[in-house]
Design an enzyme around this catalytic site. Sequence first.
Site, PDB file in Angstrom:
ATOM      1  N   HIS A 235     -14.358  12.090 -22.844  1.00 29.31           N
ATOM      2  CA  HIS A 235     -15.264  13.057 -23.579  1.00 29.31           C
ATOM      3  C   HIS A 235     -13.905  13.795 -24.390  1.00 29.31           C
ATOM      4  O   HIS A 235     -12.637  13.921 -24.074  1.00 29.31           O
ATOM      5  CB  HIS A 235     -15.264  14.098 -22.186  1.00 29.31           C
ATOM      6  CG  HIS A 235     -16.136  15.208 -22.536  1.00 29.31           C
ATOM      7  ND1 HIS A 235     -17.417  15.167 -23.333  1.00 29.31           N
ATOM      8  CD2 HIS A 235     -16.148  16.595 -22.123  1.00 29.31           C
ATOM      9  CE1 HIS A 235     -18.178  16.416 -23.369  1.00 29.31           C
ATOM     10  NE2 HIS A 235     -17.080  17.142 -22.786  1.00 29.31           N
TER      11      HIS A 235
ATOM     12  N   CYS B 148     -19.865  15.020 -28.496  1.00 31.15           N
ATOM     13  CA  CYS B 148     -18.657  15.751 -28.099  1.00 31.15           C
ATOM     14  C   CYS B 148     -17.484  15.991 -28.967  1.00 31.15           C
ATOM     15  O   CYS B 148     -16.724  16.966 -29.317  1.00 31.15           O
ATOM     16  CB  CYS B 148     -18.054  15.772 -26.686  1.00 31.15           C
ATOM     17  SG  CYS B 148     -17.529  13.966 -26.449  1.00 31.15           S
TER      18      CYS B 148
ATOM     19  N   ASN C 231     -14.629  22.716 -22.850  1.00 33.24           N
ATOM     20  CA  ASN C 231     -15.559  21.625 -22.437  1.00 33.24           C
ATOM     21  C   ASN C 231     -16.820  21.931 -23.241  1.00 33.24           C
ATOM     22  O   ASN C 231     -17.378  22.905 -22.805  1.00 33.24           O
ATOM     23  CB  ASN C 231     -15.917  21.250 -21.193  1.00 33.24           C
ATOM     24  CG  ASN C 231     -16.761  20.031 -20.871  1.00 33.24           C
ATOM     25  OD1 ASN C 231     -17.574  19.621 -21.708  1.00 33.24           O
ATOM     26  ND2 ASN C 231     -16.554  19.459 -19.650  1.00 33.24           N
TER      27      ASN C 231
END
Length: 379
Positions: free
Chosen positions: A314, A151, A332
Amino acid sequence: MKPTSLLLIPLCIAAANTATARDAETSTDKDRVDFLTIVDTKFASWDADTDGELERGELDKLVADREILGDQAAAVAALKRASRYKKIELPKFTAKAIHELAEKKPAKDWPNLAAMYASGVKRLAKVQQRVLFASGKPRLETVHQGPMGNCFSLAPLGAIAQGRPEYIVDEMIKPLPDNRYEVKLGKKKVTVDAPTDAELAMTAGNESDGIWVNVYEKAAGEAHNELKPEEKRESTGLDALSKGGSAGTQLAFITGHEMYRLSCKFAKEEKISKEEFDQKLNEIREALKSATKEKRLMTCGTVKATIPGITPGHAYAVLSYDAEKDLIRVWNPHGDTRTIKGEPGPANGYPMTDGVFDMPLPVFVKEFAGLAFEILPKS
């Protein structure tokens, strides 16, 4: 603007995000049978040194083999993914051990080979167009993080795709002859082959909208590996990328521009006064207003998570800030769409479309660890 408080944006940890991806993957008995049938049929030819086990070097060569396609590539990708597991010591990948791993219900922290295989099959089925940009330019809404814990590398890419899609097309990724690509990462240029089917099965999904994300991931991995001392390099670039990293550092690495960070640690301090809280919150407001106005790129990240729908450990992209409504817009990299019951807020979470959601800034600073802001060079 000078930051008054600094914080390293949290690492996107590979192990944590691999587990998240694994938990979302499912399989059927047919998937398990299909996977084991491929392994039984191909094991002897895949075992190049005929020692009865598939070692990491052999798996790496299989992943890079352009002639391994479709379901066979998905099976190779599943084995490669499983070989990265660090929380437990897996047995050597003999044909018997692979059968035993696939046939029993995976315990916590054990790889689910059938589900990994099924995930790869589904991912490859969506890669119908092996062109770079199927829509002519990148589209943020098509991107979905794959099973790697990267990520940190996708969040800044998403910020660029939203804010400067023409840069990706005109400067960042260029096709070369012989099915190769040149990828510009800051001042560095990396040349890579087009991703193989096995690599596509392991990297980000892009909903049949081209392979630009996968080319970027491959190049970013190679570049990260090259930065390490030779004795500490991973066997492949994608292995290096799956180790995780800092989204803010990657933002600077991709753009070649400096960046600075602001911490949200103050919002978690119980004894902070209202005056100090408001002062630090206003500092972040001003930074967000300035970056949004000047179209500078931003990332953010979490360590822990208390709000439904927010992923711990994250990295995210910050797309904009609405000063009038005091709302921050975040993306996201998982690219999920989420509906909620009841009113949006810390108790129920926030509705999300293709990974994009809005959150009141006073709530954001209590949930997120910090932000990174691009610094544009002076003209």
